[in-house]
Design an enzyme around this catalytic site. Structure first.
Site, short mmCIF file in Angstrom:
data_model
loop_
_atom_site.label_atom_id
_atom_site.label_comp_id
_atom_site.label_asym_id
_atom_site.label_seq_id
_atom_site.Cartn_x
_atom_site.Cartn_y
_atom_site.Cartn_z
N GLN A 156 -2.67 -12.11 7.74
CA GLN A 156 -2.85 -11.81 6.32
C GLN A 156 -2.13 -12.85 5.45
O GLN A 156 -2.66 -13.31 4.44
CB GLN A 156 -2.32 -10.41 6.03
CG GLN A 156 -2.17 -10.10 4.55
CD GLN A 156 -1.84 -8.65 4.30
OE1 GLN A 156 -2.71 -7.80 4.38
NE2 GLN A 156 -0.59 -8.35 4.00
N GLY B 65 4.93 -10.11 3.92
CA GLY B 65 5.68 -10.05 5.18
C GLY B 65 5.00 -10.84 6.29
O GLY B 65 3.77 -10.91 6.38
N HIS C 107 9.42 -3.34 3.38
CA HIS C 107 8.96 -3.59 2.01
C HIS C 107 10.16 -3.93 1.11
O HIS C 107 10.08 -4.81 0.26
CB HIS C 107 8.29 -2.35 1.43
CG HIS C 107 7.01 -1.96 2.10
ND1 HIS C 107 6.89 -0.81 2.84
CD2 HIS C 107 5.80 -2.57 2.15
CE1 HIS C 107 5.66 -0.71 3.30
NE2 HIS C 107 4.98 -1.76 2.91
N GLN D 17 -10.46 -2.79 2.49
CA GLN D 17 -9.93 -3.45 3.69
C GLN D 17 -9.91 -2.50 4.90
O GLN D 17 -9.43 -2.87 5.95
CB GLN D 17 -8.55 -4.06 3.43
CG GLN D 17 -7.43 -3.07 3.19
CD GLN D 17 -6.15 -3.76 2.74
OE1 GLN D 17 -6.04 -4.21 1.61
NE2 GLN D 17 -5.17 -3.86 3.63
N TYR E 94 4.15 3.98 0.78
CA TYR E 94 4.88 4.60 1.89
C TYR E 94 5.93 3.60 2.36
O TYR E 94 5.98 3.19 3.52
CB TYR E 94 3.94 5.03 3.03
CG TYR E 94 4.47 6.26 3.75
CD1 TYR E 94 4.49 7.49 3.11
CD2 TYR E 94 4.95 6.18 5.04
CE1 TYR E 94 4.99 8.63 3.74
CE2 TYR E 94 5.46 7.31 5.69
CZ TYR E 94 5.47 8.53 5.03
OH TYR E 94 5.98 9.63 5.66
N ASP F 121 2.42 -9.17 9.09
CA ASP F 121 0.97 -9.36 8.93
C ASP F 121 0.72 -10.87 8.84
O ASP F 121 0.33 -11.39 7.79
CB ASP F 121 0.49 -8.64 7.68
CG ASP F 121 0.65 -7.14 7.81
OD1 ASP F 121 -0.03 -6.54 8.65
OD2 ASP F 121 1.50 -6.57 7.10
N MET G 290 0.84 -1.20 0.00
CA MET G 290 0.00 0.00 0.00
C MET G 290 0.88 1.25 0.00
O MET G 290 0.41 2.36 0.31
CB MET G 290 -0.94 0.00 1.21
CG MET G 290 -1.89 -1.21 1.18
SD MET G 290 -3.45 -0.96 2.04
CE MET G 290 -2.87 -0.61 3.68
#
Ligand code: PAF
Length: 284
Positions: free
Chosen positions: A156, A150, A40, A64, A35, A153, A33
């Site tokens: 997720q 990752g 990341h 979400q 930033y 999460d 998402m």
């Protein structure tokens, strides 16, 4: 200088993917998402070990976010992100807007039966439906062979792994380790919301996980005691509100009472108004 293709439309992304596959490339995908931070970038580095065409997406997915969550204020810096992704060696960046992804007549969702009934799914009831839906769509658009997500999460990652298996996507899912700041705070785009004082309180998440690890390694088997110790430690810091602290089965996320094998300890804590998550596998 490395060249990166910036793609905004589904049609262009799909045609890029078809061409890349036609050339015999392995497309490795990192959905984000934006930033972007070192966490990341570590996913991208991991990705390049598994494929030669690294594609990154940046899309702040509205489905979400629940009512009252931070969709409108979610941090964004596309120019900086493009530079980071380019330097990391990605060949394409897919950055659509919400209209491109959902249009105006959207009505198809991917919802899982059991995994969302735990941890973050309890206080964010629509979150994983939004995640599973957008990731399914992104997989159909980017057509990757491999996707890297990752472990911060953790739930997720399980949800996406289950979706891929249940819906027979021919995609290998790789979970990459949590990347932490030098003082242990798990990296997150939301850390940018923290004031300096809250930043110190936020360290209590990792401290309580480390403390739990020590307890389990020294023979503590009672999950309730481990959770109580973590709760006391976190509550001793101002501005913290515990959403959940759980000790659970790392595959099903069902609560574990007596620790006999590896368990997942996961927690979500609001520091001020910023909701942070962290987790660790504890092994007796
Ligand atoms: O982890 C994230 O950044 C998002 O949940 C994801 C996987 C990109 C889906 O929007």
């Amino acid at each position: 200088m490395r060249v990166i293709e910036i793609i905004h439309t589904i049609a262009k992304m799909q045609s890029y993917a078809e061409k890349s596959r036609g050339k015999g490339n392995t497309i490795v995908f990192v959905p984000t998402m934006g930033y972007l931070h070192a966490g990341h970038l570590s996913l991208m580095k991991e990705g390049l070990k598994h494929g030669d065409d690294l594609v990154v997406s940046i899309f702040v997915n509205p489905t979400q976010f629940g009512p009252g969550e931070d969709l409108d204020t979610y941090p964004r810096d596309l120019e900086k992100d493009i530079e980071l992704v380019r330097k990391e060696g990605a060949k394409a960046l897919f950055t659509p807007d919400a209209k491109e992804i959902y249009g105006s007549r959207y009505q198809t969702y991917v919802a899982l039966d059991k995994l969302p009934d735990h941890l973050c799914g309890l206080s964010r009831p629509i979150h994983f439906k939004g995640v599973a839906t957008v990731v399914t769509k992104l997989f159909n658009i980017v057509k990757p062979h491999v996707a890297v997500l990752g472990q911060k999460d953790y739930q997720q990652l399980l949800v996406i792994g289950r979706t891929v298996e249940d819906l027979n996507f021919d995609i290998k899912i790789i979970g990459a380790p949590i990347i932490r700041e030098s003082d242990g705070l798990a990296m997150s785009s939301r850390n940018s919301y923290l004031t300096p004082r809250q930043r110190i309180c936020a360290l209590s998440l990792y401290e309580s996980l480390q403390n739990a690890r020590r307890l389990v390694e020294s023979g503590e088997k009672d999950a309730a005691k481990i959770i109580a110790a973590a709760s006391d430690l976190i509550k001793s810091h101002p501005e913290t509100t515990i959403d959940y602290i759980a000790v659970c089965n790392p595959e099903t996320l069902d609560d574990v009472k007596t620790i006999e094998g590896p368990v997942l300890m996961a927690l979500a804590v609001k520091v001020g108004t910023t909701r942070l998550i962290d987790n660790m596998i504890l092994k007796p």
